[in-house]
Design a protein around this motif. Structure first.
Motif, mmCIF file in Angstrom:
data_model
loop_
_atom_site.group_PDB
_atom_site.id
_atom_site.type_symbol
_atom_site.label_atom_id
_atom_site.label_comp_id
_atom_site.label_asym_id
_atom_site.label_seq_id
_atom_site.Cartn_x
_atom_site.Cartn_y
_atom_site.Cartn_z
ATOM 1 N N GLN A 21 -38.426 -55.864 89.554
ATOM 2 C CA GLN A 21 -38.675 -55.274 90.571
ATOM 3 C C GLN A 21 -39.383 -53.976 89.455
ATOM 4 O O GLN A 21 -40.742 -53.803 90.228
ATOM 5 C CB GLN A 21 -37.269 -54.039 90.777
ATOM 6 N N LEU A 22 -39.432 -54.002 88.658
ATOM 7 C CA LEU A 22 -40.136 -53.204 87.520
ATOM 8 C C LEU A 22 -41.625 -54.104 87.349
ATOM 9 O O LEU A 22 -42.947 -52.752 87.507
ATOM 10 C CB LEU A 22 -39.710 -52.656 86.149
ATOM 11 N N GLY A 23 -42.010 -55.053 87.249
ATOM 12 C CA GLY A 23 -43.481 -55.637 87.616
ATOM 13 C C GLY A 23 -43.301 -55.959 88.520
ATOM 14 O O GLY A 23 -44.935 -55.471 89.272
ATOM 15 N N ARG A 24 -42.948 -55.438 89.730
ATOM 16 C CA ARG A 24 -43.445 -55.280 90.887
ATOM 17 C C ARG A 24 -43.972 -54.144 91.427
ATOM 18 O O ARG A 24 -45.621 -53.872 91.871
ATOM 19 C CB ARG A 24 -42.445 -55.843 92.515
ATOM 20 N N MET A 25 -43.328 -53.347 90.718
ATOM 21 C CA MET A 25 -44.005 -51.895 91.592
ATOM 22 C C MET A 25 -44.840 -51.525 90.241
ATOM 23 O O MET A 25 -45.597 -51.012 90.666
ATOM 24 C CB MET A 25 -42.423 -51.088 90.975
ATOM 25 N N LEU A 26 -45.461 -52.489 88.864
ATOM 26 C CA LEU A 26 -46.393 -52.134 87.745
ATOM 27 C C LEU A 26 -47.104 -52.343 89.116
ATOM 28 O O LEU A 26 -48.547 -52.372 88.445
ATOM 29 C CB LEU A 26 -46.039 -53.001 86.823
ATOM 30 N N ALA A 27 -47.353 -53.702 89.483
ATOM 31 C CA ALA A 27 -48.137 -54.844 90.330
ATOM 32 C C ALA A 27 -48.651 -53.952 90.969
ATOM 33 O O ALA A 27 -49.882 -53.897 91.407
ATOM 34 C CB ALA A 27 -47.606 -55.997 90.334
ATOM 35 N N GLU A 28 -48.057 -53.171 91.501
ATOM 36 C CA GLU A 28 -48.586 -52.419 93.304
ATOM 37 C C GLU A 28 -49.948 -51.540 92.479
ATOM 38 O O GLU A 28 -50.588 -51.011 93.107
ATOM 39 C CB GLU A 28 -48.088 -51.720 94.060
ATOM 40 N N ALA A 29 -49.290 -50.861 91.422
ATOM 41 C CA ALA A 29 -49.812 -49.565 91.270
ATOM 42 C C ALA A 29 -51.213 -50.635 90.890
ATOM 43 O O ALA A 29 -52.022 -49.786 90.838
ATOM 44 C CB ALA A 29 -49.239 -48.887 90.325
ATOM 45 N N ALA A 30 -50.863 -50.846 89.636
ATOM 46 C CA ALA A 30 -52.008 -52.000 89.354
ATOM 47 C C ALA A 30 -53.755 -52.524 90.574
ATOM 48 O O ALA A 30 -54.472 -52.095 90.621
ATOM 49 C CB ALA A 30 -51.999 -52.927 88.398
ATOM 50 N N SER A 31 -52.996 -52.970 91.385
ATOM 51 C CA SER A 31 -53.588 -52.573 93.098
ATOM 52 C C SER A 31 -54.094 -51.634 93.135
ATOM 53 O O SER A 31 -55.524 -51.810 94.058
ATOM 54 C CB SER A 31 -52.513 -54.384 93.934
ATOM 55 N N THR A 32 -53.394 -50.890 92.732
ATOM 56 C CA THR A 32 -53.979 -49.165 93.800
ATOM 57 C C THR A 32 -54.960 -49.055 93.009
ATOM 58 O O THR A 32 -56.232 -48.988 93.695
ATOM 59 C CB THR A 32 -52.564 -48.561 93.705
ATOM 60 N N LEU A 33 -55.347 -49.709 91.733
ATOM 61 C CA LEU A 33 -56.452 -49.228 90.757
ATOM 62 C C LEU A 33 -57.379 -50.058 90.836
ATOM 63 O O LEU A 33 -57.977 -49.771 90.120
ATOM 64 C CB LEU A 33 -55.681 -48.377 89.638
ATOM 65 N N GLY A 34 -56.902 -51.526 92.015
ATOM 66 C CA GLY A 34 -57.779 -52.084 91.536
ATOM 67 C C GLY A 34 -58.485 -53.357 90.651
ATOM 68 O O GLY A 34 -59.122 -54.167 90.093
ATOM 69 N N PHE A 35 -56.977 -53.990 89.760
ATOM 70 C CA PHE A 35 -57.163 -54.778 88.895
ATOM 71 C C PHE A 35 -56.381 -55.839 89.631
ATOM 72 O O PHE A 35 -55.334 -55.722 90.751
ATOM 73 C CB PHE A 35 -56.100 -53.691 88.153
ATOM 74 N N ASP A 36 -56.284 -57.197 88.883
ATOM 75 C CA ASP A 36 -55.308 -57.834 89.652
ATOM 76 C C ASP A 36 -54.238 -58.159 88.499
ATOM 77 O O ASP A 36 -54.419 -57.572 87.350
ATOM 78 C CB ASP A 36 -56.445 -59.842 89.316
ATOM 79 N N VAL A 37 -53.007 -59.003 88.744
ATOM 80 C CA VAL A 37 -52.057 -58.756 87.996
ATOM 81 C C VAL A 37 -52.183 -60.305 87.516
ATOM 82 O O VAL A 37 -51.459 -60.863 89.193
ATOM 83 C CB VAL A 37 -50.754 -57.772 88.818
ATOM 84 N N ALA A 38 -51.535 -61.113 86.604
ATOM 85 C CA ALA A 38 -51.210 -61.601 86.342
ATOM 86 C C ALA A 38 -49.832 -61.791 85.678
ATOM 87 O O ALA A 38 -49.238 -61.181 84.659
ATOM 88 C CB ALA A 38 -52.107 -62.936 85.392
ATOM 89 N N ILE A 39 -48.544 -62.405 85.866
ATOM 90 C CA ILE A 39 -47.005 -62.447 85.800
ATOM 91 C C ILE A 39 -46.888 -63.617 84.382
ATOM 92 O O ILE A 39 -46.933 -64.440 85.715
ATOM 93 C CB ILE A 39 -46.134 -61.719 86.842
ATOM 94 N N LEU A 40 -45.781 -63.103 83.716
ATOM 95 C CA LEU A 40 -44.878 -64.410 83.149
ATOM 96 C C LEU A 40 -43.459 -64.138 83.125
ATOM 97 O O LEU A 40 -43.782 -63.008 82.907
ATOM 98 C CB LEU A 40 -45.238 -64.723 81.843
ATOM 99 N N GLU A 41 -43.547 -65.496 83.898
ATOM 100 C CA GLU A 41 -41.825 -64.800 84.685
ATOM 101 C C GLU A 41 -41.165 -66.691 84.955
ATOM 102 O O GLU A 41 -41.812 -67.134 85.881
ATOM 103 C CB GLU A 41 -41.418 -64.052 85.506
ATOM 104 N N PRO A 42 -40.470 -66.967 83.422
ATOM 105 C CA PRO A 42 -39.644 -67.970 84.502
ATOM 106 C C PRO A 42 -38.626 -68.354 85.496
ATOM 107 O O PRO A 42 -38.694 -69.244 86.483
ATOM 108 C CB PRO A 42 -38.319 -68.147 83.785
#
Length: 361
Positions: A21-42
């Motif tokens: 969930q923290l990664g999700r909310m970080l990704a949402e915040a990054a998207s708002t600022l115009g960034f793409d997000v790549a996650i590594l998660e098993p």
């Protein structure tokens, strides 16, 4: 003097180790600022994977997965502190910057190292002793007195990996309860309330600190945070001093959570979390720049956002099937829902949180 990294422009990619969930909310915040997000998660179909541009499904220490993450990312951060600290060296060898740094992760991953560091920068903790076996525990009990809290040195969260010892005769059974893992014994803190402070440090060393939150736990799990906490200015000032000392001492970049015990005139640090923190969720609806946007700003080299509160918020974690009451909660105009996208509601599992506006400031 080492040159500061250039600020990342919108369109850059933020890498995140962890897809909860923290990664999700970080990704949402990054998207708002115009960034793409790549996650590594098993885990497949993890919460962050459904809001990120890239999901690398691999173990956190998978070399090929880490190389793919490094190739995609302009900077990499973590959503939780138990990513192996050695991973940072792998990513940096691939030429990608990691924030917070490996030292911060390693310090927070070992409770003895953590408390030793905290005391070294003037952040007072409870008295403690390293415990490797029954002889160590017996000596620690004699030194610290009882009751005292036995915790595993590494891992453990939400009350896991710890047990209270109230009688010296229970020492061996306490070690049994934590699987005889390397441990720490902590003296009891006679606190009046549990507080926390969320703070951030930018790549240029600028520090920004949010108002204190007052926390309530049930069965070792955070239940509510009310913030800004109603504390005197001296307590808030001391919290700022503590957070700043920790951030500077670790040469930290990003958001950190600092859990505190209020002894009624003085503060002890319970522990630190080198990441965005559950007790900072209130900032999503209480501040112009919440902790998730602040993390992205900090690691991207942007100016830090304002930490001023515009509302007093009560954050409540929703556990298990409590999310089934979403319709009634959504009917309250002062309640804001934040769901994590987890597929299965299990007892005690954090499924969402709500932020209820108590007062406009």
């Amino acid at each position: 003097m080492t040159a500061l990294p250039a600020a990342l422009a919108p369109g850059s990619t933020i890498g995140i180790l962890g897809g909860g969930q923290l990664g999700r909310m970080l990704a949402e915040a990054a998207s708002t600022l115009g960034f793409d997000v790549a996650i590594l998660e098993p885990q497949a179909d993890c919460p962050a994977s459904r809001v990120a541009a890239h999901h690398i499904q691999a173990a956190y220490d998978d070399i090929e997965g880490l190389k793919r993450l490094a190739a995609l990312s302009d900077v990499v951060t973590t959503e939780f502190e138990n990513v192996p600290a050695s991973v940072v060296a792998v990513l940096e060898a691939e030429g990608v910057r990691v924030a917070p740094n490996g030292r911060a992760l390693a310090t927070a991953q070992d409770r003895v190292d953590e408390k030793t560091f905290l005391n070294s920068v003037g952040a007072t903790t409870v008295d403690f002793a390293k415990v490797d076996d029954l002889n160590d525990l017996t000596a620690a009990i004699e030194k610290l007195g009882l009751p005292a809290l036995l915790k595993t040195r590494r891992e453990g969260y939400d009350g896991k990996g710890q047990v209270w010892i109230k009688d010296a005769a229970d020492a061996e059974s306490a070690l049994d309860a934590i699987g005889h893992k390397p441990a720490i014994l902590e003296a009891r803190a006679a606190f009046t309330q549990e507080l926390s402070v969320i703070a951030a440090r930018g790549v240029d060393g600028t520090v920004a600190v949010y108002p204190l939150g007052q926390n309530t736990h049930e069965n070792g799990i955070l239940r509510t945070t009310i913030a800004p906490a109603q504390v005197d200015p001296a307590t808030q000032s001391r919290a700022i001093e503590i957070a700043t000392a920790i951030l500077n001492g670790l040469d930290y970049v990003g958001v950190i959570g600092v859990e505190l015990f209020d002894l009624g005139g003085s503060l002890l640090v319970n522990e630190i979390a080198p990441r965005v923190h559950n007790t900072g969720h209130w900032t999503q609806d209480g501040c112009g720049c919440d902790q998730f946007e602040q993390q992205i700003r900090a690691i991207a080299g942007w100016p830090l956002g304002s930490t001023k509160a515009h509302a007093r918020i009560e954050m409540t974690n929703l556990l298990g099937d409590e999310i089934d009451g979403w319709h009634a909660m959504a009917s309250d105009p002062d309640t804001h829902l934040h769901f994590y996208g987890k597929r299965e509601a299990r007892a005690g599992r954090k499924m969402a949180h709500i932020n209820k506006v108590l007062e406009r400031l």
